[in-house]
Design an enzyme around this catalytic site. Sequence first.
Site, PDB file in Angstrom:
ATOM      1  N   SER A 128      48.270  56.585  32.084  1.00 16.03           N
ATOM      2  CA  SER A 128      48.561  55.255  31.676  1.00 16.03           C
ATOM      3  C   SER A 128      50.171  54.886  31.496  1.00 16.03           C
ATOM      4  O   SER A 128      50.578  56.021  31.110  1.00 16.03           O
ATOM      5  CB  SER A 128      47.538  54.875  30.649  1.00 16.03           C
ATOM      6  OG  SER A 128      48.226  53.675  30.182  1.00 16.03           O
ATOM      7  N   TYR A 152      51.758  49.505  34.263  1.00 16.14           N
ATOM      8  CA  TYR A 152      51.957  48.353  33.818  1.00 16.14           C
ATOM      9  C   TYR A 152      53.285  47.763  34.076  1.00 16.14           C
ATOM     10  O   TYR A 152      54.363  48.195  33.437  1.00 16.14           O
ATOM     11  CB  TYR A 152      51.553  48.279  32.308  1.00 16.14           C
ATOM     12  CG  TYR A 152      50.185  48.309  31.967  1.00 16.14           C
ATOM     13  CD1 TYR A 152      49.046  47.452  32.515  1.00 16.14           C
ATOM     14  CD2 TYR A 152      49.675  49.097  30.955  1.00 16.14           C
ATOM     15  CE1 TYR A 152      47.852  47.671  32.348  1.00 16.14           C
ATOM     16  CE2 TYR A 152      48.237  49.209  30.525  1.00 16.14           C
ATOM     17  CZ  TYR A 152      47.425  48.223  31.241  1.00 16.14           C
ATOM     18  OH  TYR A 152      45.846  48.478  31.023  1.00 16.14           O
ATOM     19  N   THR A 178      48.085  48.041  37.782  1.00 17.56           N
ATOM     20  CA  THR A 178      47.112  47.447  37.494  1.00 17.56           C
ATOM     21  C   THR A 178      47.479  45.816  37.195  1.00 17.56           C
ATOM     22  O   THR A 178      48.477  45.728  36.822  1.00 17.56           O
ATOM     23  CB  THR A 178      46.722  48.199  35.784  1.00 17.56           C
ATOM     24  OG1 THR A 178      46.411  49.164  36.094  1.00 17.56           O
ATOM     25  CG2 THR A 178      45.749  47.046  35.347  1.00 17.56           C
ATOM     26  N   LYS A 257      45.163  48.013  41.320  1.00 21.69           N
ATOM     27  CA  LYS A 257      43.597  48.179  40.470  1.00 21.69           C
ATOM     28  C   LYS A 257      43.539  46.561  39.567  1.00 21.69           C
ATOM     29  O   LYS A 257      44.442  46.018  39.282  1.00 21.69           O
ATOM     30  CB  LYS A 257      44.045  49.211  39.320  1.00 21.69           C
ATOM     31  CG  LYS A 257      42.892  49.116  38.230  1.00 21.69           C
ATOM     32  CD  LYS A 257      43.167  50.398  37.312  1.00 21.69           C
ATOM     33  CE  LYS A 257      41.999  50.970  36.367  1.00 21.69           C
ATOM     34  NZ  LYS A 257      42.015  49.939  35.134  1.00 21.69           N
ATOM     35  N   HIS A 281      38.184  46.613  34.399  1.00 18.09           N
ATOM     36  CA  HIS A 281      38.994  47.094  33.360  1.00 18.09           C
ATOM     37  C   HIS A 281      37.804  47.172  32.266  1.00 18.09           C
ATOM     38  O   HIS A 281      37.993  47.368  31.247  1.00 18.09           O
ATOM     39  CB  HIS A 281      39.823  46.074  32.867  1.00 18.09           C
ATOM     40  CG  HIS A 281      41.113  46.749  32.194  1.00 18.09           C
ATOM     41  ND1 HIS A 281      42.143  46.581  32.706  1.00 18.09           N
ATOM     42  CD2 HIS A 281      41.272  47.322  30.750  1.00 18.09           C
ATOM     43  CE1 HIS A 281      43.301  47.306  32.004  1.00 18.09           C
ATOM     44  NE2 HIS A 281      42.570  47.654  30.902  1.00 18.09           N
TER      45      HIS A 281
HETATM   46  C1  FNR Z   1      41.425  51.204  29.599  1.00 15.90           C
HETATM   47  N1  FNR Z   1      41.777  50.799  30.946  1.00 15.90           N
HETATM   48  C2  FNR Z   1      42.910  50.782  31.070  1.00 15.90           C
HETATM   49  N2  FNR Z   1      43.212  50.701  32.560  1.00 15.90           N
HETATM   50  C3  FNR Z   1      44.575  50.661  33.001  1.00 15.90           C
HETATM   51  O1  FNR Z   1      44.795  50.349  34.113  1.00 15.90           O
HETATM   52  N3  FNR Z   1      45.677  51.123  32.032  1.00 15.90           N
HETATM   53  C4  FNR Z   1      45.352  51.441  30.831  1.00 15.90           C
HETATM   54  O2  FNR Z   1      46.094  51.777  30.121  1.00 15.90           O
HETATM   55  C5  FNR Z   1      43.900  51.052  30.400  1.00 15.90           C
HETATM   56  N4  FNR Z   1      43.774  51.345  28.846  1.00 15.90           N
HETATM   57  C6  FNR Z   1      42.481  51.418  28.453  1.00 15.90           C
HETATM   58  C7  FNR Z   1      42.017  51.793  27.364  1.00 15.90           C
HETATM   59  C8  FNR Z   1      40.672  52.061  26.861  1.00 15.90           C
HETATM   60  C9  FNR Z   1      40.449  52.407  25.568  1.00 15.90           C
HETATM   61  C10 FNR Z   1      39.668  51.628  27.971  1.00 15.90           C
HETATM   62  C11 FNR Z   1      38.355  52.093  27.422  1.00 15.90           C
HETATM   63  C12 FNR Z   1      39.909  51.490  29.078  1.00 15.90           C
HETATM   64  C13 FNR Z   1      40.561  50.549  31.692  1.00 15.90           C
HETATM   65  C14 FNR Z   1      40.054  51.802  32.594  1.00 15.90           C
HETATM   66  O3  FNR Z   1      41.258  52.167  33.290  1.00 15.90           O
HETATM   67  C15 FNR Z   1      38.876  51.778  33.183  1.00 15.90           C
HETATM   68  O4  FNR Z   1      38.992  50.451  34.375  1.00 15.90           O
HETATM   69  C16 FNR Z   1      37.656  51.275  32.323  1.00 15.90           C
HETATM   70  O5  FNR Z   1      37.470  52.351  31.322  1.00 15.90           O
HETATM   71  C17 FNR Z   1      36.552  51.501  33.140  1.00 15.90           C
HETATM   72  O6  FNR Z   1      35.461  50.873  32.206  1.00 15.90           O
HETATM   73  P1  FNR Z   1      34.322  52.046  31.656  1.00 15.90           P
HETATM   74  O7  FNR Z   1      33.613  52.823  32.859  1.00 15.90           O
HETATM   75  O8  FNR Z   1      34.999  52.919  30.678  1.00 15.90           O
HETATM   76  O9  FNR Z   1      33.384  51.191  30.751  1.00 15.90           O
END
Ligand code: FNR
Length: 385
Positions: A128, A152, A178, A257, A281
């Site tokens: 990330s 980001y 993203t 994404k 997400h």
């Molecule tokens: C994320 N996700 C996320 N996505 C992204 O593009 N950049 C990021 O910094 C983050 N940060 C983030 C923090 C936390 C704590 C979580 C749980 C998720 C989203 C991640 O990439 C992904 O899309 C989701 O986690 C998918 O859902 P599930 O399967 O974890 O429920």
Amino acid sequence: MAFGDYQIELYLGALGGVLPAHPFDHAERERVALATLPPELRTYVAGGSGTEGTQRANAEAFARYALIPRMLRATTERDLSVELFGRRLPSPLLMAPVGVLGLCTPDQHGDIHGAEVAAATGVPFIGSTLMSDPLEDVAAARGDTPAWFQLYTPKDRALAESFVHRAEAAGYEALVVTLDTWVPGWRPRDLASGNFPQLRGKALANYTSDPRFAEMTGPDPDPGTTVMTWVGTFGHPVTWDDLPWLRSLTDLPIVLKGICHPEDARRALDAGADGIYVSNHGGRQADGGGAALEWLPDVAAAVDGRAPVIFDSGVRTGSDVLKALALGADAVAIGRPYVYGLAHGGVPGAVHVLRSLLAETDLIMAVDGYPTLADLTPEALRRLA
Ligand code: FNR
């Protein structure tokens, strides 16, 4: 060695008196991880937006499909490998980008440990933008496994360019942009506890290590200046008009994404995107959107093989992985499950999560008679309701 052989290792270990140290089921993983994490991280990792209906729907959607068993195929050898952006990978799994991963281990180096998990499993790590260590240090821990960088996009274009060029120089092999998080979603659990780690100066190492960001803060900024400069530049709402500029920054494959609509997917490919990442997400951004899995078949049909389709949101088991593949994903990213593994059991805990998912995926392919990923088509599924 087949991925499924992990079970032999576990049974043999038990014969030698060693029972597995880490759980096998998602609810238990969440329970033990949340017991380990400090209170301010619990809501941030486990919580979602609004009523968390979308977050629940993500995980529940898989039960609406059944994989139809096929017999008499002697699927003693399975091939889970997949080619993505010119690289042959041993499996279709990826580690989804998670912005507070760095804070999920007691030493606060969780991003580096995420890359170590990738090195140990061959599952690529998508780092990330919101890391606790600079992206260069994280990339250095990835071993022979490819890593991708998630952007980001900052409002300051020079900072965006700096991130992309640093990622390229550090050896990341794809850029995941993203699209759904230029503004944080409405997250009642975090709001109730006043919890937003970045506002406390956490997970900003890629900013504080960046020469362009240093120009923006001025020399030796105090923590308040750093955070306010970050707030001022964090979330550029990327539009179609930005894509040529992003494209001009790098030769790395660009994956978008957060795409859930087939028209967006088509237009993204026409604009030069190299990969489409279907995701909501994990239900953290907008409630009321239904399960991400529901959008996957139409997006995959629109992409029609022109580019890889990546999927995440709600994947908890090997059968979930298979269903996403059968509905048109070329690769499946794992989010919270590996985060919980890392939080509870460090690198071995997250390795266990990924190896368990891979083993279950492989063994279902064996039992149900689907020897390769190409055999997993929509015809392999029955929609139950
Ligand atoms: C994320 N996700 C996320 N996505 C992204 O593009 N950049 C990021 O910094 C983050 N940060 C983030 C923090 C936390 C704590 C979580 C749980 C998720 C989203 C991640 O990439 C992904 O899309 C989701 O986690 C998918 O859902 P599930 O399967 O974890 O429920």
